[in-house]
Design an enzyme around this catalytic site. Structure first.
Site, PDB file in Angstrom:
ATOM      1  N   ARG A 158      65.475 152.769  28.183  1.00  0.00           N
ATOM      2  CA  ARG A 158      65.581 153.513  29.434  1.00  0.00           C
ATOM      3  C   ARG A 158      65.408 154.997  29.205  1.00  0.00           C
ATOM      4  NH1 ARG A 158      68.705 149.800  32.670  1.00  0.00           N
ATOM      5  NH2 ARG A 158      69.035 150.590  34.749  1.00  0.00           N
TER       6      ARG A 158
ATOM      7  N   LYS B 278      63.254 143.291  38.335  1.00  0.00           N
ATOM      8  CA  LYS B 278      63.134 143.009  36.891  1.00  0.00           C
ATOM      9  C   LYS B 278      63.991 141.803  36.497  1.00  0.00           C
ATOM     10  CE  LYS B 278      64.777 147.080  35.806  1.00  0.00           C
ATOM     11  NZ  LYS B 278      65.027 147.641  37.152  1.00  0.00           N
TER      12      LYS B 278
ATOM     13  N   ARG C  93      77.612 144.559  43.819  1.00  0.00           N
ATOM     14  CA  ARG C  93      77.826 145.389  42.635  1.00  0.00           C
ATOM     15  C   ARG C  93      78.302 146.778  43.059  1.00  0.00           C
ATOM     16  NH1 ARG C  93      72.627 144.753  38.665  1.00  0.00           N
ATOM     17  NH2 ARG C  93      72.828 147.021  38.694  1.00  0.00           N
TER      18      ARG C  93
ATOM     19  N   ARG D 154      71.039 156.489  40.994  1.00  0.00           N
ATOM     20  CA  ARG D 154      70.269 155.668  40.030  1.00  0.00           C
ATOM     21  C   ARG D 154      68.782 155.958  40.137  1.00  0.00           C
ATOM     22  NH1 ARG D 154      72.258 150.067  41.884  1.00  0.00           N
ATOM     23  NH2 ARG D 154      70.860 149.147  40.339  1.00  0.00           N
TER      24      ARG D 154
ATOM     25  N   ARG E 156      71.645 142.985  48.117  1.00  0.00           N
ATOM     26  CA  ARG E 156      71.854 142.132  46.939  1.00  0.00           C
ATOM     27  C   ARG E 156      73.285 141.599  46.885  1.00  0.00           C
ATOM     28  NH1 ARG E 156      70.148 144.144  41.093  1.00  0.00           N
ATOM     29  NH2 ARG E 156      71.477 145.917  41.595  1.00  0.00           N
TER      30      ARG E 156
END
Ligand code: AP5
Length: 208
Positions: free
Chosen positions: A88, A13, A155, A166, A122
């Site tokens: 969300r 996203k 992160r 998550r 990431r």
């Protein structure tokens, strides 16, 4: 064009939002980025939400809704916006409908196995939010931001336990939004599994 980007964590996203925002000259508003900037700046909000983000849970609706409502009053959001990571929950979507009109909700679709691969590789430049992937879009020099030469970080919520949580939170609290926007004829599914350039083309077609 008032856009909502939906999809599981790591679906791409944020990667697409940066490109779409530039293409249409509309702001990319990421609630995750706003929370992370507050954590970095050690603001009151940052102190309240740090543990929540690190664990991969959701920040309470009231806090998040107020923040987005306020952000959408800014001059740069008057001719369109991309909301990345908001709404969300159903209460967030209902609140948004009360203060703005969504034009389209793009649902970035990616299987869990790919999500885990993307999140575990990431790397992020904390100053700008620029995102890399060790295999799929590596920086020119390992662990270094291409633009500033500053170090990249992982992160805290990209650790294995937090990723699993998550995904669970996404299934329970965010996935119902797919039906929510479908029932309003606003939903477009985007296959997020190809390479970024191909996904970007699909997105532009969906918005044309
Ligand atoms: P947030 O920052 O919104 O995280 P998220 O939804 O989990 O999404 P991500 O940023 O992890 O993934 P993404 O889909 O943007 O993927 P990306 O483009 O980076 O939220 C973080 C936290 O903030 C939440 O857990 C919560 O605590 C809080 N929060 C935020 N909003 C909230 C709200 N509304 N209510 C309550 N709490 C809220 O891509 C991932 C990786 O894949 C990158 O390495 C990228 O380079 C790579 N990649 C991207 N696209 C491709 C591709 N096509 N092919 C190959 N690799 C790709």
């Amino acid at each position: 064009m008032n856009l909502v980007f939906l999809g599981p964590p790591g679906a791409g996203k944020g990667t697409m939002a940066v490109r779409v925002a530039e293409h249409f000259s509309i702001p990319h508003i990421s609630t995750g980025d706003i929370f992370r900037a507050n954590i970095k700046g050690e603001t009151e909000l940052g102190k309240k939400v740090k543990a929540i983000l690190d664990a991969g849970n959701l920040v309470p609706d009231e806090l998040t809704i107020d923040l987005v409502r306020d952000r959408l009053t800014k001059p740069d959001a008057q001719n369109g916006y991309i909301l990345d990571g908001f709404p969300r929950t159903i209460p967030q979507a209902d609140a948004l409908a009360g203060f703005s009109t969504v034009t389209k909700a793009l649902n970035f679709v990616l299987v869990d196995e790919e999500v885990v691969k993307r999140l575990s590789g990431r790397r992020v430049h904390p100053g700008s939010g620029r995102t890399y992937h060790v295999l799929f879009s590596p920086p020119k020099v390992a662990d270094t931001d291409d633009v500033t030469g500053e170090p990249l970080v992982i992160r805290p919520d990209d650790q294995e336990d937090a990723i699993r949580n998550r995904l669970e939170v996404y299934r329970k609290q965010t996935e119902p939004l797919i039906e929510y926007y479908q029932s309003k004829n606003l939903l477009v599914d985007i296959d997020s599994s190809p390479a970024p350039d191909a996904v970007f083309k699909t997105v532009l077609n969906a918005l044309s």
